[in-house]
Write an enzyme that holds these catalytic residues in place. Structure first.
Site, PDB file in Angstrom:
ATOM      1  N   HIS B 153      10.078  -2.934   4.311  1.00 19.93           N
ATOM      2  CA  HIS B 153      11.250  -3.629   3.760  1.00 19.93           C
ATOM      3  C   HIS B 153      12.291  -2.604   3.332  1.00 19.93           C
ATOM      4  O   HIS B 153      12.007  -1.405   3.310  1.00 19.93           O
ATOM      5  CB  HIS B 153      10.861  -4.509   2.567  1.00 19.93           C
ATOM      6  CG  HIS B 153      10.391  -3.726   1.367  1.00 19.93           C
ATOM      7  ND1 HIS B 153       9.061  -3.420   1.163  1.00 19.93           N
ATOM      8  CD2 HIS B 153      11.058  -3.166   0.329  1.00 19.93           C
ATOM      9  CE1 HIS B 153       8.943  -2.724   0.045  1.00 19.93           C
ATOM     10  NE2 HIS B 153      10.124  -2.541  -0.474  1.00 19.93           N
ATOM     11  N   HIS B 198       7.870  -9.417  -0.440  1.00 21.24           N
ATOM     12  CA  HIS B 198       9.274  -9.157  -0.128  1.00 21.24           C
ATOM     13  C   HIS B 198       9.415  -8.552   1.268  1.00 21.24           C
ATOM     14  O   HIS B 198       8.629  -7.707   1.676  1.00 21.24           O
ATOM     15  CB  HIS B 198       9.991  -8.298  -1.167  1.00 21.24           C
ATOM     16  CG  HIS B 198       9.351  -6.993  -1.508  1.00 21.24           C
ATOM     17  ND1 HIS B 198       8.067  -6.643  -1.185  1.00 21.24           N
ATOM     18  CD2 HIS B 198       9.865  -5.898  -2.152  1.00 21.24           C
ATOM     19  CE1 HIS B 198       7.802  -5.431  -1.633  1.00 21.24           C
ATOM     20  NE2 HIS B 198       8.857  -4.950  -2.207  1.00 21.24           N
ATOM     21  N   HIS B 213      16.422   2.201  -0.729  1.00 22.38           N
ATOM     22  CA  HIS B 213      15.259   2.809  -0.082  1.00 22.38           C
ATOM     23  C   HIS B 213      14.760   1.970   1.089  1.00 22.38           C
ATOM     24  O   HIS B 213      14.968   0.770   1.154  1.00 22.38           O
ATOM     25  CB  HIS B 213      14.113   3.060  -1.077  1.00 22.38           C
ATOM     26  CG  HIS B 213      13.369   1.837  -1.545  1.00 22.38           C
ATOM     27  ND1 HIS B 213      13.632   1.200  -2.735  1.00 22.38           N
ATOM     28  CD2 HIS B 213      12.351   1.138  -0.980  1.00 22.38           C
ATOM     29  CE1 HIS B 213      12.825   0.173  -2.883  1.00 22.38           C
ATOM     30  NE2 HIS B 213      12.025   0.104  -1.834  1.00 22.38           N
ATOM     31  N   HIS B 245       4.645  -1.407  -9.584  1.00 19.30           N
ATOM     32  CA  HIS B 245       5.751  -2.297  -9.887  1.00 19.30           C
ATOM     33  C   HIS B 245       5.238  -3.525 -10.626  1.00 19.30           C
ATOM     34  O   HIS B 245       4.188  -4.064 -10.265  1.00 19.30           O
ATOM     35  CB  HIS B 245       6.411  -2.805  -8.608  1.00 19.30           C
ATOM     36  CG  HIS B 245       7.130  -1.767  -7.836  1.00 19.30           C
ATOM     37  ND1 HIS B 245       8.131  -0.998  -8.363  1.00 19.30           N
ATOM     38  CD2 HIS B 245       7.005  -1.369  -6.555  1.00 19.30           C
ATOM     39  CE1 HIS B 245       8.594  -0.170  -7.447  1.00 19.30           C
ATOM     40  NE2 HIS B 245       7.912  -0.354  -6.344  1.00 19.30           N
ATOM     41  N   TYR B 254       8.011   6.828  -4.929  1.00 15.88           N
ATOM     42  CA  TYR B 254       9.351   7.001  -4.369  1.00 15.88           C
ATOM     43  C   TYR B 254       9.672   8.469  -4.207  1.00 15.88           C
ATOM     44  O   TYR B 254       9.383   9.268  -5.110  1.00 15.88           O
ATOM     45  CB  TYR B 254      10.402   6.401  -5.301  1.00 15.88           C
ATOM     46  CG  TYR B 254      10.445   4.908  -5.295  1.00 15.88           C
ATOM     47  CD1 TYR B 254      11.017   4.226  -4.229  1.00 15.88           C
ATOM     48  CD2 TYR B 254       9.933   4.178  -6.357  1.00 15.88           C
ATOM     49  CE1 TYR B 254      11.054   2.837  -4.227  1.00 15.88           C
ATOM     50  CE2 TYR B 254       9.975   2.789  -6.357  1.00 15.88           C
ATOM     51  CZ  TYR B 254      10.542   2.129  -5.279  1.00 15.88           C
ATOM     52  OH  TYR B 254      10.590   0.762  -5.272  1.00 15.88           O
ATOM     53  N   GLU B 264       9.979   4.837   0.131  1.00 12.56           N
ATOM     54  CA  GLU B 264       8.833   4.400  -0.667  1.00 12.56           C
ATOM     55  C   GLU B 264       7.638   4.292   0.265  1.00 12.56           C
ATOM     56  O   GLU B 264       7.786   3.862   1.405  1.00 12.56           O
ATOM     57  CB  GLU B 264       9.113   3.013  -1.274  1.00 12.56           C
ATOM     58  CG  GLU B 264       7.950   2.450  -2.091  1.00 12.56           C
ATOM     59  CD  GLU B 264       8.148   0.998  -2.530  1.00 12.56           C
ATOM     60  OE1 GLU B 264       8.707   0.201  -1.735  1.00 12.56           O
ATOM     61  OE2 GLU B 264       7.755   0.661  -3.660  1.00 12.56           O
TER      62      GLU B 264
END
Lengths: 306, 306, 306, 306
Positions: B153, B198, B213, B245, B254, B264
């Site tokens: 993503h 996501h 990112h 997260h 990251y 990431e």
């Protein structure tokens, strides 16, 4: 290649010989949460990370096995539409009233060519996963045993795999993700209605309507070890594992509930997309397909079903 | 609640200052496979477990950042239909010829209200993951570095989050899975076209068309540690991690490519279903939402974009 | 190169401002077992996998910090011998009566040049780890929080590192396993009396007799993540982590008890043998030495001691 | 309760039927580093994290098995002293010249009552682990296969366990850490000269001087899975695993080299201290003792030795 209006396996109704022993197993060893008991004495449980009211129903009976497996579909309209599609395809359906299972909406039931009762429903009451939907923590403290997160899929045994695959792919729009074949003869089939490598699976077997296992998701390979340890600590009957499946790549362990119904806890399959080509396993590699490390099947796995 | 005809993030085109340094980074450190270079000198790479021809394109330029992010849709018919829907909604689209990116079919491009170029396409040539589709092993030996499995993503920064969420949910049928809000004001939004938590995300930011990112999937929390070690061994610029997260529950780290584009690698989000309620994070908990352990944002994360 | 008659860190006596808050922290968050409280109100705890009666003593006081750290030696004869050796070396010693700490035998106390009180003892009553010594299971169910297995080591701050290293290596026969140096000037020293990479460590600091942290062993990097999650769930003050140390290779997280005493939980150092050469870290690499991923020290780590 | 002048298992000399096939196995599958070959054609290898010159020697022969297992002792003085103690105890010893094994100092050889040749030595040339001793990274990139860190221990089969235990504990000052007994009859014994749960082990067996397995340390349970996958990818003969031992708590997998010599890779035993009470397993629980999850022995494990 299509997308299914079916969201996920929503619940499984299992027959158990001794209800209280079964509750101890599914609640304290697998780590499901006991949600309620209904007027018929059926016990409802769910994995801690499931949002809907229940995903496992235990019914005391004089023989073990599976009464039915149910899938949640995306909407009431999709439910009506699937019912029509099933009927048009030649599958009879029946409506089970809302509330027949506690907190579950109306169900459309049909029987697979392999003899298994499958229910579709669009509504089940919301329970939540205990973390809330505002600033949630990542997991819930105090979950017992193997800490199963959710009911994930079933593996079922029956004779006419071809017809069962056909109705699931053509009417319910499942994808065939993996299969074991002897030439053109399909020995086993794995099907998905989502991005999971399997939501339901079948192995060809002389007797219809047999139940091989219900599978529950856990988080990591380390949790597979933890499950294995718990199995030994509590003298649970082990089938096989910890190991990896060739099929789906899952890391897994198999064991039996006190009634002889097989359970699996597993983690770590891959992400399936409907544009992917199915994976084929040839019969000469069936050992590796099922138990990637042992590369041979144990007799139990093939023959013990409920 | 709907299901999207969009399958997944298919590729991202990144601008890099020094192409060879970038190739070393994405190939030897992230562990992507270099597939080919085209006549314009663009380099095509993919994660080892991706089936299609490429998922990352590196283009040498005088400033870093993202040229475009592309999604694969389920069929050519879906592509045509989405184009019409976008136009009807008021989004202009343009067709980019098949082959403009090597081995990729025709693309429909539109610009999000946040200024980002998004491409949709229905066809990309099949490369396979090197394991074959008959009796495959579970993973590929010899992959380098962090052994990224796939492009997963992007997180993008721009001003008009509300309009961007609207087009993605109403036209492309993405689900809003999580959001960070200050009252009714949306600070960040996470959207899915699949069962992933996501597939694309946005943070509100004064300047449009900024890139935060590109994220790549790895297998386990132990591989996050391995990635962190590799970052230090090779003097890669670290942003933050290993950590978790709050949003998506992902375990993550990251860092920056040699041009300053943030990457990431992560594992372990949850399974999203379209009948789930979105998760809301309140602005006072934004630290915990982003970096669950530190419970505060670092300045880099908020302000360094390309 | 020698072998030490000192077996291991046996316990640490910590001062806490609020005893009940401290008990909640050490028992419910670290997961130590509360064993007993003595007539002075001191609370005794142990990690579940420790065999002796206790390894942590909490004493309510008006300032936090460490009263003393104690080592178990291999025999009463070794205790006498070490006392003589210490005296011969010029270290004064005092005998603390058996029972002064509950279930602990006579202790020989001396003060390190860095100002810290160190006790040696040969006897402490046996408690067991709850698994028994006949057909034991591999771990104990029902342990809380981070499930700390044992008290592992302390890091102490003080001025005269050279003299402290000298007495520990020359009299107690510890090995210097790793050190941080600026030329010949030793900034930090890690010492072992066993096959562990460290049983005690020191950082040079203007003020003597300061306590940096007490460290507890957990099992895996996955348990480090679990600890990190618990820290956030219970709003425990985080210092830094999850991360890796360059020194000892440990995977680690630092946090504070409610009185401001720093704790560490960690796993995964290497096996030290006395014929190994010590590892040297140069001052310009001190960031990488301490926090291998961040490659810089946070201010807290250097300056916050109790 | 004593401390041993023996540091650790230093090397094992194995007979293999086909040297090149064995080198591929130990180097590319286990991941040992090939260090050198001597004038007799013997191949020397080491685990990447070992400091001394070698830890495995492969010798081509017409039957598989173990020639000898060697332990490094803490000093030349200790070597002399142990030789005298062995002679005084009634064990004949022989001196093998320095250099007979390349880069290894003089060895004192004696034969255990179970018929196994054991060598003691105080000196072996330093090779280092490739990371250096100044500002080292935590691990070495580019290691192959299972990435074995070090040779860890052997399990040997023979008749007179009692006498073997006696010489190892009374003369070499090993601790008996765990044993399997049928009443007073010792079936298996695990002994440590360090803080490890075992440095050598024995199972009672009619035939003397038999070799059950050489074990190599890997890092984590995830690496056990990785080893299991590599075993299947390369069609290596699997004995059993991944699983856990009840004895030592180790997480483990067993397999065979191309000559039929059994190997183990494992991680995660506990820290042994000489003041701990030995653990006893009763014969009725021997399945659980050896394979904690299966709770039964496979025939191979008991009967296949070289």
């Amino acid at each position: 290649m299509a997308q299914s209006p079916v969201l996920r396996p929503g619940h499984v109704v299992l027959r158990v010989l001794d209800l209280e022993a079964a509750v101890v197993h599914y609640r304290d060893r697998l780590g499901l949460q006991e949600i309620e008991r209904d007027g018929q004495g059926r016990v409802y449980l769910k994995g801690w990370d499931e949002q809907d009211w229940f995903s496992v129903v235990l019914r005391e009976a004089d023989r073990p096995g599976m009464d039915s497996m149910a899938f949640k579909v995306i909407s009431a309209a999709a439910l009506d539409s699937l019912e029509k599609d099933l009927n048009a395809y030649g599958c009879k359906t029946a409506r089970l009233a809302a509330g027949e299972l506690s907190h579950c909406g109306e169900r459309v039931r049909f029987t697979l060519p392999t003899g298994h009762a499958i229910d579709l429903y669009a509504q089940k009451d919301y329970m939540g996963n205990g973390l809330g939907r505002v600033n949630p923590d990542p997991w819930l403290e105090g979950i017992k045993g193997m800490q199963a997160q959710r009911f994930d899929h079933c593996l079922l045994y029956g004779a006419d795999l071809d017809a069962t695959i056909k109705v699931l792919t053509e009417v319910l729009k499942f994808d065939l993700t993996e299969k074991v074949v002897d030439g053109d003869f399909v020995i086993a089939a794995f099907l998905s209605c989502s991005n999971k490598a399997h939501d339901i699976a079948f192995v060809r077997h002389a007797e219809d309507n047999k139940f091989h296992h219900a599978s529950f998701l856990i988080g990591t390979w380390e949790e597979v070890l933890r499950a294995a340890d718990i199995i030994s600590m509590h003298e649970i009957s082990l089938d096989l594992g910890p190991t990896r499946h060739g099929i789906t790549r899952g890391r897994t362990i198999y064991f039996f509930d006190p009634s002889g119904n097989r359970n699996e806890v597993f983690c770590g399959d891959y992400t399936w997309y409907p544009d992917h080509q199915p994976i084929t396993w040839t019969a000469d590699q069936i050992g590796r397909a099922i138990f990637y490390h042992d590369r041979k099947l144990n007799e139990n796995f093939l023959n013990v079903v409920t």
